[in-house]
Design a protein around this motif. Sequence first.
Motif, mmCIF file in Angstrom:
data_model
loop_
_atom_site.group_PDB
_atom_site.id
_atom_site.type_symbol
_atom_site.label_atom_id
_atom_site.label_comp_id
_atom_site.label_asym_id
_atom_site.label_seq_id
_atom_site.Cartn_x
_atom_site.Cartn_y
_atom_site.Cartn_z
ATOM 1 N N SER A 228 9.504 -8.362 -6.492
ATOM 2 C CA SER A 228 8.968 -6.652 -6.477
ATOM 3 C C SER A 228 9.303 -6.501 -8.076
ATOM 4 O O SER A 228 8.125 -5.983 -8.393
ATOM 5 C CB SER A 228 9.068 -5.749 -5.714
ATOM 6 N N GLU B 90 -0.574 -5.823 -2.159
ATOM 7 C CA GLU B 90 -0.134 -5.527 -1.235
ATOM 8 C C GLU B 90 -0.379 -6.682 0.573
ATOM 9 O O GLU B 90 -0.981 -6.637 -0.019
ATOM 10 C CB GLU B 90 0.004 -3.959 -0.443
ATOM 11 N N ASN B 91 0.815 -7.414 -0.089
ATOM 12 C CA ASN B 91 1.039 -8.220 0.841
ATOM 13 C C ASN B 91 -0.661 -9.232 0.650
ATOM 14 O O ASN B 91 -1.108 -9.764 1.514
ATOM 15 C CB ASN B 91 0.403 -8.461 2.825
ATOM 16 N N ARG C 222 -3.121 -8.313 -0.847
ATOM 17 C CA ARG C 222 -4.288 -7.881 -1.219
ATOM 18 C C ARG C 222 -4.338 -6.683 -1.577
ATOM 19 O O ARG C 222 -3.213 -5.797 -1.516
ATOM 20 C CB ARG C 222 -5.378 -7.682 0.857
#
Length: 216
Positions: free
Chosen positions: A64, A204-205, A207
Motif C-alpha cells: 500500500s 481498489e483491487n 480497478r
Amino acid sequence: MARLNRDGRKLKNTLEGVETFLNVTNTEFEMYFLGVVKKAPHDKERELKRMFRDIFEMKISNTSLAFKARTLIARYNTLKMKWLRTCKQIEEGTYRRQRFMADLNAKNRDQGQGPSAQTLREEIKALVRGDEVPEVQPVARRNARRGHEVGSDALFEQYQDVRRSLGQQGGADRKAMEARLQQRASEVKKKYGCKDVRFDIVEENGRSRVKVIPVT
C-alpha cells in the motif's frame, strides 16, 4: 488490512507530509498563474525535485505504501509538466487566465501548510539510510474537507493518476467524466438532501473506484 509497523507508520507520515508540501506548492503556482503573486515558487519546486529523487530510490516493501509512493510520483510528474507548460505560456504571452478564484480559495481552506521542506528531506534521507525517524502523528485540521469538487483540477489529476497506476493508456475524457459525476452528485443531493457532493477516485483491487462524499 494488516496494520503498519512503526517504520511503516513513519514512512506513511512522511509521504503524507510530502503530499501536503506538493499541494501547497501547486496552490502557490496557481496563485502565480492567476496573477495574485508576482513570483512563481521555484524554490519549493526545487525542494520537491530533491524529495522525489530520494523517494524514487527507496525500496518500499509494503504494497500500500509502495502504491502511495508511485501515485505521488505520478501526480508530481503531472503537476511538474503543467507548471512548466503554463510558465512557458506566460513568458510567451499566450496564457489565458480562465481559472476561478473560488476554486483556489477552496484549495487554501482544505489544506494545511504541513511540515517544512527541510524536515521532509531529512526524514526521507533518514528512511533511505535506515536511520531512526521520530514518529509524529499528523495534526487534524479544523473543518478539513475530504474529496474534490466536480470540475476541479485536483479531481481530474487524481483520475489521471489512478488510470496511470492501472496501466490504462490513451487520453482521459475530462468532460465525459465530469458529466457523469455531476449527474451522480445531483442524484445524491436529491436523495440525501445534502448541500454539496465531493468525490475521490481511488484504486481498489486493480480497478478504479469513485467514492461519493456528501457534504452537509
